[in-house]
Enzyme design. Structure first.
Site, PDB file in Angstrom:
ATOM      1  N   GLU A  28     -32.315  21.911  20.392  1.00 13.61           N
ATOM      2  CA  GLU A  28     -32.852  22.050  21.758  1.00 13.61           C
ATOM      3  C   GLU A  28     -31.716  22.092  22.778  1.00 13.61           C
ATOM      4  O   GLU A  28     -31.818  21.524  23.871  1.00 13.61           O
ATOM      5  CB  GLU A  28     -33.797  20.878  22.086  1.00 13.61           C
ATOM      6  CG  GLU A  28     -34.961  20.734  21.128  1.00 13.61           C
ATOM      7  CD  GLU A  28     -35.935  19.632  21.527  1.00 13.61           C
ATOM      8  OE1 GLU A  28     -35.909  19.182  22.688  1.00 13.61           O
ATOM      9  OE2 GLU A  28     -36.735  19.225  20.655  1.00 13.61           O
ATOM     10  N   ASN A  31     -36.109  15.202  13.994  1.00 12.48           N
ATOM     11  CA  ASN A  31     -35.490  15.734  15.213  1.00 12.48           C
ATOM     12  C   ASN A  31     -35.423  14.660  16.299  1.00 12.48           C
ATOM     13  O   ASN A  31     -36.396  13.950  16.539  1.00 12.48           O
ATOM     14  CB  ASN A  31     -36.373  16.899  15.701  1.00 12.48           C
ATOM     15  CG  ASN A  31     -35.755  17.706  16.804  1.00 12.48           C
ATOM     16  OD1 ASN A  31     -34.597  18.126  16.706  1.00 12.48           O
ATOM     17  ND2 ASN A  31     -36.509  17.957  17.860  1.00 12.48           N
ATOM     18  N   GLU A  39     -38.368  12.257  17.659  1.00 13.95           N
ATOM     19  CA  GLU A  39     -38.033  11.179  18.604  1.00 13.95           C
ATOM     20  C   GLU A  39     -38.631   9.817  18.243  1.00 13.95           C
ATOM     21  O   GLU A  39     -39.269   9.171  19.072  1.00 13.95           O
ATOM     22  CB  GLU A  39     -38.449  11.593  20.022  1.00 13.95           C
ATOM     23  CG  GLU A  39     -37.789  12.886  20.453  1.00 13.95           C
ATOM     24  CD  GLU A  39     -38.246  13.406  21.810  1.00 13.95           C
ATOM     25  OE1 GLU A  39     -39.069  12.746  22.470  1.00 13.95           O
ATOM     26  OE2 GLU A  39     -37.769  14.480  22.205  1.00 13.95           O
TER      27      GLU A  39
HETATM   28  O1  9MR Z   1     -39.572  21.648  27.569  1.00 14.89           O
HETATM   29  C1  9MR Z   1     -40.789  21.002  27.290  1.00 14.89           C
HETATM   30  C2  9MR Z   1     -41.624  20.860  28.552  1.00 14.89           C
HETATM   31  O2  9MR Z   1     -42.040  22.147  28.976  1.00 14.89           O
HETATM   32  C3  9MR Z   1     -42.826  19.983  28.282  1.00 14.89           C
HETATM   33  O3  9MR Z   1     -43.504  19.734  29.487  1.00 14.89           O
HETATM   34  C4  9MR Z   1     -42.380  18.660  27.659  1.00 14.89           C
HETATM   35  C5  9MR Z   1     -43.552  17.807  27.264  1.00 14.89           C
HETATM   36  O4  9MR Z   1     -44.252  18.387  26.222  1.00 14.89           O
HETATM   37  O5  9MR Z   1     -41.622  18.894  26.489  1.00 14.89           O
HETATM   38  C6  9MR Z   1     -40.453  19.613  26.737  1.00 14.89           C
HETATM   39  O6  9MR Z   1     -39.763  19.785  25.527  1.00 14.89           O
HETATM   40  C7  9MR Z   1     -39.255  18.587  24.934  1.00 14.89           C
HETATM   41  C8  9MR Z   1     -39.338  18.747  23.434  1.00 14.89           C
HETATM   42  O7  9MR Z   1     -40.631  19.073  23.040  1.00 14.89           O
HETATM   43  C9  9MR Z   1     -38.846  17.499  22.721  1.00 14.89           C
HETATM   44  N1  9MR Z   1     -37.533  17.110  23.151  1.00 14.89           N
HETATM   45  C10 9MR Z   1     -37.342  17.025  24.622  1.00 14.89           C
HETATM   46  C11 9MR Z   1     -37.792  18.318  25.278  1.00 14.89           C
HETATM   47  C12 9MR Z   1     -37.519  18.292  26.771  1.00 14.89           C
HETATM   48  O8  9MR Z   1     -38.280  17.296  27.381  1.00 14.89           O
END
Ligand code: 9MR
Length: 375
Positions: free
Chosen positions: A274, A210, A169
């Site tokens: 994802e 990603n 990101e």
């Molecule tokens: O699904 C994840 C959530 O449980 C966490 O609180 C959050 C912060 O770490 O991250 C979420 O996963 C993210 C991923 O790591 C990166 N892309 C977006 C995802 C959804 O927010």
């Protein structure tokens, strides 16, 4: 094709897909999950169906949930790849500088290996979920911390991770670099420094950039495309682009496949990393079908990971974006994905030395003409 010094270097991919194909074949033979209808073969789990075309079908998991019987049973039955939803992030793995904690990640890897699943690593460097000590660093202290983190984490898991989300990101909607602490402190070079460090720490892993909001040809995916093009031209070790694909039932997917294809045509693998789609019923199922069909239509699309599998544990707590409901029952969207995977052209055009599936490989790699990671 032989792997010479001028060949592309999909070593991790070859090793991994070979193992998935072998596991799938053994599993299918043992359980008889392949049904024959005419000459078409149809597998009845997501992982087995994806393996038919040389791909994986995975899910994000929380290793702490593996003790829940229905959770583990559904995971083991359906998926041939896993990624940690949170346990391999910077805050989880290095809560204090130089003090690493791999407990969740190790548990995930151990489970995956016991089930013959691939493992995606998520994520080495991200502006979010940084532990507090990182957020206060500047200049070369931050640079060294990033490099040490990559070395520590990718080094620990080396040989066990099929694909790493090295950087997550790092772009804005308009295609410019996100103004994170990494960008502001380290300048434009930080992403390639991260990829070089990951390559040094785990030379066999497929290294991915990603991001989200890249679900078609748009300003953001254009910016990433230009970065990948530049990295490949300069020999920066990038192997793959991950498309997170956090979607809704009415998301515009009109250029989704075309976008995957243009990246694959550059000579990188593409992965859907994802996937989750808000909504329910046939609208949700149709969007899942569209995404799955796009991946299997693109030769360089190695597989799909959904961001959790049961609505019980989705990060989108007010929605129902996954393939199994809160009671682990298959939803309509599940059937749409399974059908689309089963409709894919079977793997195996016979050009790999070990005879394993190769249909996900971009044409340039199969022909040996890619300059990708020419080392
Ligand atoms: O699904 C994840 C959530 O449980 C966490 O609180 C959050 C912060 O770490 O991250 C979420 O996963 C993210 C991923 O790591 C990166 N892309 C977006 C995802 C959804 O927010």
């Amino acid at each position: 094709m032989s792997l010479t010094s001028s060949s592309p270097t999909p070593r991790g991919r070859r090793r991994v897909r070979a193992s998935v194909a072998a596991v799938a074949t053994v599993g299918l033979a043992a359980t008889g999950v392949i049904a024959f209808s005419g000459t078409a073969r149809a597998a009845d789990t997501l992982g087995a169906a994806a393996a038919e075309s040389g791909r994986y079908f995975g899910t994000a998991i929380g290793p702490h949930l593996l003790g829940e019987a229905d959770y583990a049973a559904t995971l083991n039955q359906e998926f041939n790849s896993v990624v940690a939803e949170n346990d391999m992030k910077w805050d989880a793995t290095e809560p204090s500088q130089g003090q690493f904690n791999f407990s969740g990640g190790d548990r995930l890897v151990e489970h995956a290996q016991s089930q013959g699943m691939e493992v995606r690593g998520h994520t080495l460097v991200w502006h979010a979920q940084q532990p507090g000590w990182v957020q206060g660093l500047t200049g070369d202290s931050l640079r060294q911390a990033m490099l040490d983190h990559i070395d520590g984490v990718a080094g620990h898991f080396a040989g066990q991770i099929d694909s790493w989300d090295v950087v997550n990101e790092a772009f804005e909607w308009d295609g410019s670099r996100r103004q994170s602490n990494l960008q502001q402190q380290l300048g434009d070079g930080w992403i390639e420094e991260a990829f070089r460090a990951a390559d040094a720490a785990d030379p066999d892993a497929t290294l991915c950039y990603n991001d989200y909001g890249t679900d078609g040809i748009n300003a953001k995916s254009d910016g990433i495309y230009r970065m990948v093009e530049d990295f490949l031209a300069r020999g920066v070790p990038i192997d793959c682009v991950g498309f997170q694909s956090h979607l809704d039932s009415n998301s515009d997917l009109s250029s989704y496949q075309q976008n995957l294809q243009r990246f694959a045509d550059l000579g990188v693998e593409v992965q859907i990393t994802e996937l989750d789609i808000g909504g329910s019923g046939s609208a949700q199922a149709n969007a899942y079908r569209t995404v799955t069909e796009a991946c299997v239509a693109v030769q360089g699309c190695a597989g799909i990971t959904i961001w959790g599998f049961t609505d019980k544990y989705s990060w989108r707590a007010d929605d129902t974006p996954l393939l199994f409901d809160t009671n682990y029952q298959k939803k309509e969207a599940y059937g749409a994905v399974l059908d689309a995977l089963n409709a894919a052209a079977p793997a195996g055009d016979g050009d790999q030395e070990d005879g394993t599936a190769s249909s996900y490989l971009p044409a340039a790699w199969r022909e040996g003409t890619s300059t990708h990671r020419a080392t």
